[in-house]
Design a protein around this motif. Sequence first.
Motif, PDB file in Angstrom:
ATOM      1  N   CYS A   1      36.583  -2.932  27.537  1.00 14.77           N
ATOM      2  CA  CYS A   1      36.360  -3.509  26.208  1.00 14.77           C
ATOM      3  C   CYS A   1      37.226  -4.757  26.021  1.00 14.77           C
ATOM      4  O   CYS A   1      36.765  -5.769  25.503  1.00 14.77           O
ATOM      5  CB  CYS A   1      36.672  -2.473  25.140  1.00 14.77           C
ATOM      6  N   ARG A   2      38.468  -4.656  26.458  1.00 15.77           N
ATOM      7  CA  ARG A   2      39.416  -5.763  26.289  1.00 15.77           C
ATOM      8  C   ARG A   2      39.017  -6.975  27.126  1.00 15.77           C
ATOM      9  O   ARG A   2      39.117  -8.112  26.673  1.00 15.77           O
ATOM     10  CB  ARG A   2      40.819  -5.309  26.675  1.00 15.77           C
ATOM     11  N   HIS A   3      38.550  -6.749  28.361  1.00 19.49           N
ATOM     12  CA  HIS A   3      38.306  -7.853  29.290  1.00 19.49           C
ATOM     13  C   HIS A   3      36.828  -8.143  29.515  1.00 19.49           C
ATOM     14  O   HIS A   3      36.488  -9.032  30.284  1.00 19.49           O
ATOM     15  CB  HIS A   3      38.983  -7.569  30.638  1.00 19.49           C
ATOM     16  N   GLY A   4      35.965  -7.418  28.847  1.00 23.98           N
ATOM     17  CA  GLY A   4      34.529  -7.615  29.050  1.00 23.98           C
ATOM     18  C   GLY A   4      33.978  -8.747  28.207  1.00 23.98           C
ATOM     19  O   GLY A   4      34.671  -9.364  27.395  1.00 23.98           O
ATOM     20  N   ASP A   5      32.720  -8.987  28.418  1.00 23.28           N
ATOM     21  CA  ASP A   5      31.993 -10.027  27.689  1.00 23.28           C
ATOM     22  C   ASP A   5      31.889  -9.615  26.226  1.00 23.28           C
ATOM     23  O   ASP A   5      31.365  -8.550  25.894  1.00 23.28           O
ATOM     24  CB  ASP A   5      30.605 -10.181  28.317  1.00 23.28           C
ATOM     25  N   THR A   6      32.390 -10.456  25.332  1.00 23.62           N
ATOM     26  CA  THR A   6      32.365 -10.130  23.901  1.00 23.62           C
ATOM     27  C   THR A   6      30.958 -10.141  23.327  1.00 23.62           C
ATOM     28  O   THR A   6      30.711  -9.560  22.279  1.00 23.62           O
ATOM     29  CB  THR A   6      33.252 -11.101  23.096  1.00 23.62           C
ATOM     30  N   ALA A   7      30.022 -10.784  24.019  1.00 20.15           N
ATOM     31  CA  ALA A   7      28.640 -10.799  23.542  1.00 20.15           C
ATOM     32  C   ALA A   7      27.897  -9.511  23.941  1.00 20.15           C
ATOM     33  O   ALA A   7      26.871  -9.178  23.364  1.00 20.15           O
ATOM     34  CB  ALA A   7      27.907 -12.014  24.105  1.00 20.15           C
ATOM     35  N   ALA A   8      28.442  -8.790  24.919  1.00 20.32           N
ATOM     36  CA  ALA A   8      27.809  -7.548  25.394  1.00 20.32           C
ATOM     37  C   ALA A   8      28.171  -6.397  24.444  1.00 20.32           C
ATOM     38  O   ALA A   8      29.175  -6.472  23.713  1.00 20.32           O
ATOM     39  CB  ALA A   8      28.282  -7.237  26.798  1.00 20.32           C
ATOM     40  N   PRO A   9      27.359  -5.332  24.466  1.00 23.70           N
ATOM     41  CA  PRO A   9      27.694  -4.169  23.640  1.00 23.70           C
ATOM     42  C   PRO A   9      29.069  -3.593  24.015  1.00 23.70           C
ATOM     43  O   PRO A   9      29.517  -3.697  25.144  1.00 23.70           O
ATOM     44  CB  PRO A   9      26.575  -3.167  23.955  1.00 23.70           C
ATOM     45  N   CYS A  10      29.691  -2.969  23.052  1.00 20.29           N
ATOM     46  CA  CYS A  10      31.018  -2.363  23.260  1.00 20.29           C
ATOM     47  C   CYS A  10      30.919  -1.234  24.290  1.00 20.29           C
ATOM     48  O   CYS A  10      30.150  -0.295  24.106  1.00 20.29           O
ATOM     49  CB  CYS A  10      31.549  -1.816  21.932  1.00 20.29           C
ATOM     50  N   PRO A  11      31.682  -1.301  25.390  1.00 12.18           N
ATOM     51  CA  PRO A  11      31.601  -0.262  26.421  1.00 12.18           C
ATOM     52  C   PRO A  11      32.063   1.113  25.928  1.00 12.18           C
ATOM     53  O   PRO A  11      31.579   2.139  26.409  1.00 12.18           O
ATOM     54  CB  PRO A  11      32.505  -0.777  27.539  1.00 12.18           C
ATOM     55  N   ILE A  12      32.973   1.140  24.968  1.00  7.33           N
ATOM     56  CA  ILE A  12      33.442   2.418  24.426  1.00  7.33           C
ATOM     57  C   ILE A  12      32.311   3.097  23.666  1.00  7.33           C
ATOM     58  O   ILE A  12      31.985   4.266  23.909  1.00  7.33           O
ATOM     59  CB  ILE A  12      34.683   2.218  23.524  1.00  7.33           C
ATOM     60  N   LEU A  13      31.690   2.359  22.761  1.00  5.62           N
ATOM     61  CA  LEU A  13      30.591   2.919  21.960  1.00  5.62           C
ATOM     62  C   LEU A  13      29.383   3.230  22.822  1.00  5.62           C
ATOM     63  O   LEU A  13      28.696   4.227  22.614  1.00  5.62           O
ATOM     64  CB  LEU A  13      30.226   1.967  20.834  1.00  5.62           C
TER      65      LEU A  13
END
Length: 134
Positions: free
Chosen positions: A117-129
């Motif tokens: 979540c911290r280092h992923g693409d901010t335009a992509a869906p939240c990996p946690i959710l």
Amino acid sequence: MATLSSSYTIGTLARAAQVNVETIRYYQRRGLLPRPAVVGGGYRTYSETDLARLRAIKRAQHLGFSLEEIETLLSLNEETDRVKARNLAQDKVSLIDARIVQLMEMRNALAELVDCCRHGDTAAPCPILRALSA
């Protein structure tokens, strides 16, 4: 800390053992703590032995034993039941070790999601959710 004496009312016993009065009553109903004798004036009094038993119950709980396990432990004889006590304690150690492994797996999985979540693409869906809804 309460002053030690040879007898306690339920309130002074509760304070000395740092538990609630209702906890003492509950332990009595379960048979973990004997019901006290009624003395003059209709008061029920508890002894140093009752206080020691109550403290033993609380220490066993802090070590992770259930009330059922504590009941078994309290029924054992200090002089003759060493192997039984050791086996019960070893079983508890094994359960705690298994729980530690499970908690570490949970922690690592969650930490990985946080990192994604911290280092992923901010335009992509939240990996946690996304992981929770999958």
